[in-house]
Design a protein around this motif. Structure first.
Motif, PDB file in Angstrom:
ATOM      1  N   MET A  77       0.850  -1.189   0.000  1.00 24.87           N
ATOM      2  CA  MET A  77       0.000   0.000   0.000  1.00 24.87           C
ATOM      3  C   MET A  77       0.891   1.247   0.000  1.00 24.87           C
ATOM      4  SD  MET A  77      -2.938   1.174   2.712  1.00 24.87           S
ATOM      5  CE  MET A  77      -3.851  -0.342   2.418  1.00 24.87           C
ATOM      6  N   PRO A  78       0.653   2.206  -0.903  1.00 23.57           N
ATOM      7  CA  PRO A  78       1.527   3.384  -0.978  1.00 23.57           C
ATOM      8  C   PRO A  78       1.217   4.406   0.108  1.00 23.57           C
ATOM      9  CG  PRO A  78      -0.175   3.531  -2.646  1.00 23.57           C
ATOM     10  CD  PRO A  78      -0.333   2.192  -1.994  1.00 23.57           C
ATOM     11  N   MET A  79       2.207   5.224   0.410  1.00 20.37           N
ATOM     12  CA  MET A  79       2.044   6.353   1.318  1.00 20.37           C
ATOM     13  C   MET A  79       2.962   7.467   0.839  1.00 20.37           C
ATOM     14  SD  MET A  79       4.295   5.546   4.724  1.00 20.37           S
ATOM     15  CE  MET A  79       6.102   5.444   4.648  1.00 20.37           C
ATOM     16  N   MET A  80       2.745   8.674   1.364  1.00 20.92           N
ATOM     17  CA  MET A  80       3.572   9.817   0.983  1.00 20.92           C
ATOM     18  C   MET A  80       4.604  10.078   2.067  1.00 20.92           C
ATOM     19  SD  MET A  80       2.397  13.628  -0.280  1.00 20.92           S
ATOM     20  CE  MET A  80       1.611  14.085   1.268  1.00 20.92           C
ATOM     21  N   ILE A  81       5.843  10.362   1.629  1.00 25.54           N
ATOM     22  CA  ILE A  81       6.894  10.792   2.544  1.00 25.54           C
ATOM     23  C   ILE A  81       7.433  12.134   2.069  1.00 25.54           C
ATOM     24  CG2 ILE A  81       7.576   8.417   3.069  1.00 25.54           C
ATOM     25  CD1 ILE A  81      10.118   8.952   1.328  1.00 25.54           C
ATOM     26  N   CYS A  82       8.154  12.812   2.959  1.00 27.37           N
ATOM     27  CA  CYS A  82       8.889  14.025   2.604  1.00 27.37           C
ATOM     28  C   CYS A  82      10.350  13.757   2.930  1.00 27.37           C
ATOM     29  CB  CYS A  82       8.368  15.218   3.401  1.00 27.37           C
ATOM     30  SG  CYS A  82       9.242  16.773   3.057  1.00 27.37           S
ATOM     31  N   HIS A  83      11.227  13.957   1.955  1.00 29.08           N
ATOM     32  CA  HIS A  83      12.644  13.676   2.174  1.00 29.08           C
ATOM     33  C   HIS A  83      13.479  14.723   1.453  1.00 29.08           C
ATOM     34  CE1 HIS A  83      13.527  11.255  -1.746  1.00 29.08           C
ATOM     35  NE2 HIS A  83      12.522  12.065  -1.943  1.00 29.08           N
ATOM     36  N   ALA A  84      14.790  14.590   1.619  1.00 31.87           N
ATOM     37  CA  ALA A  84      15.731  15.512   0.965  1.00 31.87           C
ATOM     38  C   ALA A  84      16.731  14.669   0.177  1.00 31.87           C
ATOM     39  CB  ALA A  84      16.445  16.375   2.006  1.00 31.87           C
ATOM     40  N   PRO A  85      16.414  14.325  -1.068  1.00 35.42           N
ATOM     41  CA  PRO A  85      17.307  13.457  -1.846  1.00 35.42           C
ATOM     42  C   PRO A  85      18.680  14.073  -2.099  1.00 35.42           C
ATOM     43  CG  PRO A  85      15.565  14.362  -3.230  1.00 35.42           C
ATOM     44  CD  PRO A  85      15.208  14.695  -1.823  1.00 35.42           C
ATOM     45  N   PHE A 140       8.451  15.574  -1.980  1.00 33.74           N
ATOM     46  CA  PHE A 140       7.446  14.586  -1.592  1.00 33.74           C
ATOM     47  C   PHE A 140       7.484  13.432  -2.577  1.00 33.74           C
ATOM     48  CE2 PHE A 140       6.045  18.403   0.515  1.00 33.74           C
ATOM     49  CZ  PHE A 140       5.602  17.929   1.741  1.00 33.74           C
ATOM     50  N   LEU A 141       7.276  12.236  -2.037  1.00 34.21           N
ATOM     51  CA  LEU A 141       7.424  11.033  -2.846  1.00 34.21           C
ATOM     52  C   LEU A 141       6.469   9.969  -2.332  1.00 34.21           C
ATOM     53  CD1 LEU A 141       9.210   9.482  -4.994  1.00 34.21           C
ATOM     54  CD2 LEU A 141      10.619   8.763  -3.044  1.00 34.21           C
ATOM     55  N   ASP A 142       5.871   9.202  -3.241  1.00 33.84           N
ATOM     56  CA  ASP A 142       5.056   8.052  -2.858  1.00 33.84           C
ATOM     57  C   ASP A 142       5.937   6.814  -2.770  1.00 33.84           C
ATOM     58  OD1 ASP A 142       2.599   9.350  -2.640  1.00 33.84           O
ATOM     59  OD2 ASP A 142       2.171   9.136  -4.779  1.00 33.84           O
ATOM     60  N   VAL A 143       5.860   6.118  -1.640  1.00 36.45           N
ATOM     61  CA  VAL A 143       6.621   4.887  -1.426  1.00 36.45           C
ATOM     62  C   VAL A 143       5.698   3.853  -0.807  1.00 36.45           C
ATOM     63  CG1 VAL A 143       8.782   6.164  -1.088  1.00 36.45           C
ATOM     64  CG2 VAL A 143       7.401   5.527   0.904  1.00 36.45           C
ATOM     65  N   GLU A 144       6.196   2.643  -0.664  1.00 38.80           N
ATOM     66  CA  GLU A 144       5.406   1.596  -0.026  1.00 38.80           C
ATOM     67  C   GLU A 144       5.353   1.806   1.481  1.00 38.80           C
ATOM     68  OE1 GLU A 144       3.499  -1.143  -1.125  1.00 38.80           O
ATOM     69  OE2 GLU A 144       3.628   0.184  -2.868  1.00 38.80           O
ATOM     70  N   GLY A 177       9.798   9.914  10.210  1.00 43.53           N
ATOM     71  CA  GLY A 177       8.597  10.559  10.729  1.00 43.53           C
ATOM     72  C   GLY A 177       7.861  11.427   9.741  1.00 43.53           C
ATOM     73  N   TYR A 178       8.562  11.948   8.730  1.00 38.72           N
ATOM     74  CA  TYR A 178       7.904  12.781   7.723  1.00 38.72           C
ATOM     75  C   TYR A 178       7.193  11.861   6.733  1.00 38.72           C
ATOM     76  CZ  TYR A 178      10.407  17.100   9.081  1.00 38.72           C
ATOM     77  OH  TYR A 178      10.897  18.208   9.750  1.00 38.72           O
ATOM     78  N   ALA A 179       6.118  11.253   7.198  1.00 34.71           N
ATOM     79  CA  ALA A 179       5.438  10.240   6.402  1.00 34.71           C
ATOM     80  C   ALA A 179       4.028  10.051   6.938  1.00 34.71           C
ATOM     81  CB  ALA A 179       6.208   8.912   6.473  1.00 34.71           C
ATOM     82  N   GLU A 180       3.206   9.390   6.147  1.00 35.37           N
ATOM     83  CA  GLU A 180       1.836   9.110   6.575  1.00 35.37           C
ATOM     84  C   GLU A 180       1.774   7.922   7.528  1.00 35.37           C
ATOM     85  OE1 GLU A 180      -0.981  10.597   3.008  1.00 35.37           O
ATOM     86  OE2 GLU A 180       0.357   8.942   2.471  1.00 35.37           O
ATOM     87  N   TYR A 181       2.783   7.054   7.477  1.00 37.81           N
ATOM     88  CA  TYR A 181       2.900   5.928   8.395  1.00 37.81           C
ATOM     89  C   TYR A 181       4.351   5.794   8.812  1.00 37.81           C
ATOM     90  CZ  TYR A 181      -1.717   4.568   6.688  1.00 37.81           C
ATOM     91  OH  TYR A 181      -3.052   4.570   6.347  1.00 37.81           O
ATOM     92  N   ALA A 182       4.574   5.361  10.047  1.00 32.98           N
ATOM     93  CA  ALA A 182       5.939   5.210  10.544  1.00 32.98           C
ATOM     94  C   ALA A 182       6.006   4.020  11.483  1.00 32.98           C
ATOM     95  CB  ALA A 182       6.394   6.478  11.271  1.00 32.98           C
ATOM     96  N   VAL A 183       7.185   3.411  11.583  1.00 33.26           N
ATOM     97  CA  VAL A 183       7.385   2.325  12.536  1.00 33.26           C
ATOM     98  C   VAL A 183       8.275   2.821  13.671  1.00 33.26           C
ATOM     99  CG1 VAL A 183       7.038   0.442  10.911  1.00 33.26           C
ATOM    100  CG2 VAL A 183       9.328   1.408  11.202  1.00 33.26           C
TER     101      VAL A 183
END
Length: 326
Positions: free
Chosen positions: A1-9, A19-23, A95-101
């Motif tokens: 299931m995809p979710m959105m993250i925010c990162h600094a490539p 912003f990027l969609d990842v699993e 943490g910059y994501a819709e889901y985190a572990v």
């Protein structure tokens, strides 16, 4: 299931955030999966984005070390936490994501009347302030403490903690509107470092020195901090707002029997971090739950405005915590 993250490539300023969609991640046996409702923005996030904060080995490289949200899945080894539990979580990253572990021992259940914004505003800040003020510096009631950057997230939290135990406080800020607000809190001694030398001001207040320094500045203030500390004084290095190297008066450190300690939360081992979180849970969660101390939240922005949140942080516009709402 995809979710959105925010990162600094690529390293850069706030505009480097993408912003990027990842699993969506899956929790390990000792982890919980959290639906993130809010994210605490910390200076180390900005430093990581700029490429000047190395990510600890094994840590999630996505920005974000704390969040508030709801546990939706637990690993087989998790105890005392069930799906549906609303938590504040300390993260190794991601943490910059819709889901985190998060490791199950790095989360704290929050009161039923707390929203995710409040949950995201406490754990990193309170753990850092507690460990530096009380575990390392052993601040005691009636002692004198200099807290630099009193309007910052950790600085304002440290002030509230020091007030709670009855310490005598001197703090600094570079803006008069922040100084007024700190005085409104009941802080008697607030120094605007743009208008006066803070060390000279502290000497006027306490000619025989102070007991503890909570230092977010680093090399630029080291000599003055050592000169201000009295017999058996303690100083905790918490940040590096100034760079470079500094000379140290070792004779003063020896003759006054000073203790200088450094602290950063993220690189601690899983076990060490679990003990830090447990100390926060036992010492400060009851105080927060009773409303004896309120989290200091400067602004709440939508997750999509992470760039603006970083600009706000780097301009030091904030008084307290900046939060992203997912």
């Amino acid at each position: 299931m995809p979710m959105m993250i925010c990162h600094a490539p690529e390293p850069g300023g706030p505009e480097a955030l993408r912003f990027l969609d990842v699993e969506r991640p899956h929790p390990a046996p000792d982890e919980v999966l959290i639906r993130v409702g809010a994210i605490g923005v910390n200076r180390l996030d900005a430093m990581q984005r700029a490429g000047v904060y190395p990510v600890p080995k094994g840590a999630n490289p996505v920005l974000g070390v704390e969040c508030g949200g709801e546990v939706i899945e637990v690993g087989a080894e998790v105890r005392d936490i069930v799906p549906g539990t609303r938590v504040a979580a300390l993260l190794s990253g991601g943490g910059y994501a819709e889901y985190a572990v998060a490791h199950w021992r790095h989360v704290v259940a929050v009161p039923a009347d707390w929203d995710d914004v409040r949950a995201a505003s406490v754990i990193e800040t309170y753990c850092t302030a507690h460990e530096t003020l009380f575990e390392l510096s052993r601040l005691a009631p009636g002692e004198r403490v200099l807290i630099q950057a009193g309007a910052s997230a950790v600085g304002s939290t440290a002030i509230r903690m020091a007030q709670h135990i009855g310490a005598e406080i001197v703090t600094t800020t570079g803006r008069e509107e922040k100084a007024r607000r700190l005085r409104d809190w009941g802080v008697r001694h607030v120094v605007n470092y743009r208008e006066a030398d803070f060390a000279e001001s502290v000497r006027e207040i306490y000619p025989d020195g102070i007991d503890v320094v909570e230092d977010f500045v680093g090399p630029a203030y080291l000599a003055r901090h050592i000169s201000l500390l009295r017999w058996r004084g303690r100083m905790a290095f918490v940040g590096l707002l100034s760079g470079g190297m500094a000379e140290m008066d070792v004779a003063s450190v020896l003759t006054k029997m000073l203790q200088l300690r450094g602290f950063t939360l993220r690189p601690h081992s899983i076990e060490e971090k679990a003990r830090i979180v447990e100390r926060f849970r036992q010492r400060w969660m009851p105080v927060l739950a009773r409303g004896e101390i309120e989290p200091v939240i400067h602004a709440v922005l939508p997750f999509e405005e992470a760039v603006e949140a970083h600009r706000m942080l780097e301009a030091t516009d904030n008084f307290g915590k900046i939060i992203l709402r997912v």
